[in-house]
Design an enzyme around this catalytic site. Sequence first.
Site, PDB file in Angstrom:
ATOM      1  N   SER A   1       3.435  -4.078   2.839  1.00 14.17           N
ATOM      2  CA  SER A   1       3.282  -2.755   2.223  1.00 14.17           C
ATOM      3  C   SER A   1       4.504  -1.849   2.231  1.00 14.17           C
ATOM      4  O   SER A   1       4.482  -0.794   1.608  1.00 14.17           O
ATOM      5  CB  SER A   1       2.129  -2.006   2.884  1.00 14.17           C
ATOM      6  OG  SER A   1       0.923  -2.477   2.371  1.00 14.17           O
TER       7      SER A   1
ATOM      8  N   SER B   1       0.793  -1.217   0.000  1.00 15.01           N
ATOM      9  CA  SER B   1       0.000   0.000   0.000  1.00 15.01           C
ATOM     10  C   SER B   1       0.833   1.279   0.000  1.00 15.01           C
ATOM     11  O   SER B   1       0.298   2.335  -0.306  1.00 15.01           O
ATOM     12  CB  SER B   1      -0.917  -0.004   1.229  1.00 15.01           C
ATOM     13  OG  SER B   1      -0.151   0.088   2.422  1.00 15.01           O
TER      14      SER B   1
HETATM   15  N1  GLN Z   1      -1.311  -6.141   0.448  1.00 20.98           N
HETATM   16  C1  GLN Z   1      -1.670  -6.524   1.775  1.00 20.98           C
HETATM   17  C2  GLN Z   1      -3.126  -6.220   2.022  1.00 20.98           C
HETATM   18  O1  GLN Z   1      -3.748  -5.760   1.143  1.00 20.98           O
HETATM   19  C3  GLN Z   1      -0.797  -5.845   2.775  1.00 20.98           C
HETATM   20  C4  GLN Z   1      -1.106  -4.421   2.943  1.00 20.98           C
HETATM   21  C5  GLN Z   1      -0.243  -3.768   3.979  1.00 20.98           C
HETATM   22  O2  GLN Z   1       0.809  -4.271   4.323  1.00 20.98           O
HETATM   23  N2  GLN Z   1      -0.738  -2.653   4.484  1.00 20.98           N
HETATM   24  O3  GLN Z   1      -3.643  -6.454   3.066  1.00 20.98           O
END
Ligand code: GLN
Length: 491
Positions: A182, A158
């Site tokens: 993320s 993210s």
């Molecule tokens: N891509 C993962 C999710 O959508 C991790 C997201 C994150 O680490 N904030 O939950």
Amino acid sequence: MTDLTSLTLAEARKGLADKTFSSLELTDAHLSAIEAARVLNAFVMETPDQARAMAREADAKITKGDAGPLAGIPLGIKDLFATKGVRTTACSKILGNFVPTYESTVTSQLWRDGAVMLGKLNNDEFAMGSANETSCFGPVGNPWRREGSNTTLVPGGSSGGSASAVAALLCMGATATDTGGSIRQPAAFTATVGIKPTYGRCSRWGIVAFASSLDQAGPIARSVRDAAMLLRSMAGHDPKDTTSVDIAVPDYEAAIGKSVKGMKIGIPREYRLDGMPAEIEKLWEAGAKWLKTAGAELVEVSLPHTKYALPAYYIVAPAEASSNLARYDGVRYGLREQGKTIIEQYENTRAGGFGAEVRRRVMIGTYVLSAGYYDAYYLRAQKVRTLIKKDFEDCFARGVDAILTPATPSAAFGIGEKGGADPVEMYLNDIFTVTVNMAGLPGIAVPAGKDAQGLPLGLQLIGRPFEEETLFSLGEVIEQAAGRFTPARWW
Ligand code: GLN
């Protein structure tokens, strides 16, 4: 004079100390770069006046000789961090124009150490995503493109705005958060360095919550040394976060260049996926060879519960999210959609304010926590989590210092190319990163090479709890061997 935006943080620190340039000049160079790169959509809020005021203050302190370790360094802040007096939205419509009256602990420590805020960076809505496509401000462009193509690619997510801005030389470093990958996945997609520290290393206070038992802040930077410098300021005990751990913050930079001779590096068998692209396999082998050449010992290890990590994560994370996001009721924050009754007001606000991916997570989370399903899903996922953690503990008990894996199963992909019909296609991006959050361990992603289309690829190193220093030492070995990569400017 070299272009001020292409300096590493360490180089800029020296230039500032030597008075080769001022923080105001450095800050202005970045503000111009941001203006010229608006097509990337990395920043959702630019704060030039505040940046210049902070830069002047840093210059005065440098002159007086009482500059902090990050004095005058311009940074970008993920829009998940509450910034006092500056709009903070988690890139969700539901927060509207929410302006916090307080500063997150992590950012306040960066300002304490003299850093300059350039603005707020784009991210997936409430940090849910792997491509920065769920932001209410629209997707972010990756400064990297496939050779000979002008298709805009995602920077990962993210923390897509953070990774894109750092790679495109719009800021010298950025804050980011990592719940399932993320920090590390966007770093791998943009040839930047990202570290998710041990759970409890950085305070979560003042960071918009996604899944509180997994969320952790960390930096994205252009070199391993720069990441070490940033983490030192970001980390530390905070009584306002009961999960923050009271362990002294080491001088992470001192770990750079330290010998890795005799270190035991685990290569987990289960990360060799069926159908994994040959170039990922090759990169992984190259990484192992570089560490071996530097004197480390390679051992094959087994993390038998790896295959359950992703499904378990996609129960635990939505469950916690559904509870955390219950507070967005149209009464306390941002958006309010009217209704004839208070219940209707809640419903209208949440239906209008949350995007599709967030609504999906809230529904999944509510379902797996509901009576009758709790034991079958949530409780079972928590048990799996314990087993995943134990896999790593067993490995470390055998004397393994760190574990080497690919950071992602592929390079960056095009905007809209993945997850349209099947959200699981997008979730699979996190296959190598979620285990680390489930176990609360530190993990670093370091650029290690390029694929056949010229796109960057990264390797991940996973360490023992609170041994981020080991990751910095090993990460720098990879960085030295692989070199640093910069995208050709097209924006
Ligand atoms: N891509 C993962 C999710 O959508 C991790 C997201 C994150 O680490 N904030 O939950």
